[in-house]
Design a protein around this motif. Sequence first.
Motif, mmCIF file in Angstrom:
data_model
loop_
_atom_site.group_PDB
_atom_site.id
_atom_site.type_symbol
_atom_site.label_atom_id
_atom_site.label_comp_id
_atom_site.label_asym_id
_atom_site.label_seq_id
_atom_site.Cartn_x
_atom_site.Cartn_y
_atom_site.Cartn_z
ATOM 1 N N ALA A 49 45.465 17.666 19.015
ATOM 2 C CA ALA A 49 45.802 17.803 20.427
ATOM 3 C C ALA A 49 46.980 18.749 20.546
ATOM 4 N N GLY A 50 47.098 19.354 21.727
ATOM 5 C CA GLY A 50 48.228 20.241 21.967
ATOM 6 C C GLY A 50 48.048 21.054 23.232
ATOM 7 N N PRO A 51 49.109 21.725 23.675
ATOM 8 C CA PRO A 51 49.041 22.540 24.893
ATOM 9 C C PRO A 51 48.542 23.951 24.609
ATOM 10 N N TYR A 52 48.214 24.654 25.687
ATOM 11 C CA TYR A 52 47.904 26.079 25.574
ATOM 12 C C TYR A 52 48.404 26.819 26.806
ATOM 13 N N VAL A 53 48.678 28.096 26.629
ATOM 14 C CA VAL A 53 48.927 29.014 27.735
ATOM 15 C C VAL A 53 48.010 30.212 27.533
ATOM 16 N N ALA A 54 47.617 30.862 28.626
ATOM 17 C CA ALA A 54 46.661 31.965 28.524
ATOM 18 C C ALA A 54 46.977 33.030 29.558
ATOM 19 N N LEU A 55 46.678 34.271 29.208
ATOM 20 C CA LEU A 55 46.887 35.431 30.065
ATOM 21 C C LEU A 55 45.542 36.081 30.351
ATOM 22 N N GLY A 56 45.209 36.259 31.640
ATOM 23 C CA GLY A 56 43.969 36.911 32.009
ATOM 24 C C GLY A 56 43.996 38.393 31.698
ATOM 25 N N VAL A 57 42.964 38.881 30.983
ATOM 26 C CA VAL A 57 42.933 40.288 30.564
ATOM 27 C C VAL A 57 41.621 40.953 30.951
ATOM 28 N N GLY A 58 41.030 40.529 32.054
ATOM 29 C CA GLY A 58 39.818 41.190 32.525
ATOM 30 C C GLY A 58 38.667 40.218 32.667
ATOM 31 N N GLY A 59 37.498 40.778 32.819
ATOM 32 C CA GLY A 59 36.301 39.978 33.006
ATOM 33 C C GLY A 59 35.336 40.666 33.957
ATOM 34 N N ARG A 60 34.229 39.970 34.266
ATOM 35 C CA ARG A 60 33.207 40.573 35.124
ATOM 36 C C ARG A 60 32.502 39.481 35.916
ATOM 37 N N GLN A 61 32.112 39.840 37.159
ATOM 38 C CA GLN A 61 31.359 38.962 38.048
ATOM 39 C C GLN A 61 30.080 39.671 38.451
ATOM 40 N N ARG A 62 28.937 39.079 38.094
ATOM 41 C CA ARG A 62 27.637 39.665 38.417
ATOM 42 C C ARG A 62 26.798 38.633 39.154
ATOM 43 N N GLY A 63 26.040 39.091 40.152
ATOM 44 C CA GLY A 63 25.194 38.154 40.876
ATOM 45 C C GLY A 63 24.463 38.808 42.021
ATOM 46 N N THR A 64 24.049 37.970 42.976
ATOM 47 C CA THR A 64 23.329 38.437 44.161
ATOM 48 C C THR A 64 23.889 37.749 45.397
ATOM 49 N N ILE A 65 23.736 38.418 46.538
ATOM 50 C CA ILE A 65 24.154 37.866 47.820
ATOM 51 C C ILE A 65 23.119 38.248 48.865
ATOM 52 N N SER A 66 22.823 37.331 49.769
ATOM 53 C CA SER A 66 21.834 37.590 50.809
ATOM 54 C C SER A 66 22.265 36.908 52.095
ATOM 55 N N GLY A 67 21.732 37.399 53.214
ATOM 56 C CA GLY A 67 22.041 36.828 54.519
ATOM 57 C C GLY A 67 20.769 36.427 55.247
ATOM 58 N N THR A 97 25.448 42.373 42.986
ATOM 59 C CA THR A 97 26.887 42.620 42.900
ATOM 60 C C THR A 97 27.282 42.707 41.432
ATOM 61 N N ASP A 98 28.208 43.579 41.128
ATOM 62 C CA ASP A 98 28.717 43.759 39.770
ATOM 63 C C ASP A 98 30.144 44.281 39.896
ATOM 64 N N GLU A 99 31.116 43.403 39.688
ATOM 65 C CA GLU A 99 32.510 43.762 39.911
ATOM 66 C C GLU A 99 33.373 43.334 38.733
ATOM 67 N N LYS A 100 34.405 44.112 38.453
ATOM 68 C CA LYS A 100 35.416 43.722 37.484
ATOM 69 C C LYS A 100 36.310 42.643 38.091
ATOM 70 N N VAL A 101 36.770 41.733 37.258
ATOM 71 C CA VAL A 101 37.697 40.706 37.719
ATOM 72 C C VAL A 101 39.074 41.319 37.896
ATOM 73 N N ALA A 102 39.661 41.104 39.064
ATOM 74 C CA ALA A 102 40.993 41.614 39.358
ATOM 75 C C ALA A 102 41.991 40.461 39.388
ATOM 76 N N TYR A 103 43.210 40.728 38.962
ATOM 77 C CA TYR A 103 44.287 39.746 38.983
ATOM 78 C C TYR A 103 45.465 40.326 39.773
ATOM 79 N N GLY A 104 46.362 39.439 40.197
ATOM 80 C CA GLY A 104 47.557 39.905 40.888
ATOM 81 C C GLY A 104 47.628 39.414 42.314
ATOM 82 N N PRO A 105 48.651 39.823 43.057
ATOM 83 C CA PRO A 105 48.896 39.304 44.403
ATOM 84 C C PRO A 105 47.829 39.673 45.421
ATOM 85 N N ASP A 106 47.074 40.737 45.182
ATOM 86 C CA ASP A 106 46.040 41.157 46.134
ATOM 87 C C ASP A 106 44.662 40.627 45.770
ATOM 88 N N SER A 107 44.597 39.698 44.838
ATOM 89 C CA SER A 107 43.313 39.147 44.420
ATOM 90 C C SER A 107 43.325 37.639 44.565
#
Length: 241
Positions: free
Chosen positions: A133-151, A163-173
């Motif tokens: 057992a023990g703790p962990y800390v992690a830093l986000g370093v990217g990623g991807r979101q893929r899928g579909t959207i319909s109305g 849809t195919d977008e890079k994962v964004a981090y920070g105050p505007d995400s």
Amino acid sequence: MARFYLLLFTVLLSAASAAAQPTFRLGLRGGLNRATSTVEPASTSPSSQYYYSASKSAIYAWQAGAVLEVAFRRFALQPALVFSQKGEQFSAATYVSGVAGMSGTAMSTVNRYNWLELPVNVVYTLHGFQVFAGPYVALGVGGRQRGTISGFSPFVRFASQSTDEKVAYGPDSNNRRLDAGVNFGIGYRRGPVQVQLGCSLGLRNLHQNSADQVYDHGHNFYQDAAYNRVVQLTGTYFFKL
């Protein structure tokens, strides 16, 4: 006789000191993640005309990195630095009821988030079997979101869009860059080979409010809470230092 007892005491003291000395090893780790996150949707709107539903399911991803072991007999401290991919499969729909009927949007995405993770586990080994057992800390370093959207509306159903977008981090995400939590599990050690099955529970909300709020039929997606939940199967091979 006094010299004999002095020599015996010296030998016993040397043996005790040697037994207390830690051993150091460096290991290479690889593994499989079964990852998802919790579903905690925020309230949509005070108006009863809005509706929202969401569900998540697991994805399979991977991890790889290096482990430093500092062992004291049956106990060992194992800090590691690993690249670990987490995420979820996410489906959601928002609706608004009007005079003519129901309209809204539906989406389904596979979200993969890349983390540079530092777990620090305390491991107890007895006859090869382990608990840790023990703790962990992690830093986000990217990623991807893929899928579909319909109305859809009472009269028209729109074609799905990919849809195919890079994962964004920070105050505007919507995504926090830092995560933290705890790991625990069981394992088995034979010689330099260690296999562990563990759970990882994130304790930090991965989502945040930002300057750009996203509303869809009265629902603010940036207020939804999410926490990492991962089952990990890892193997590590240790080398003596």
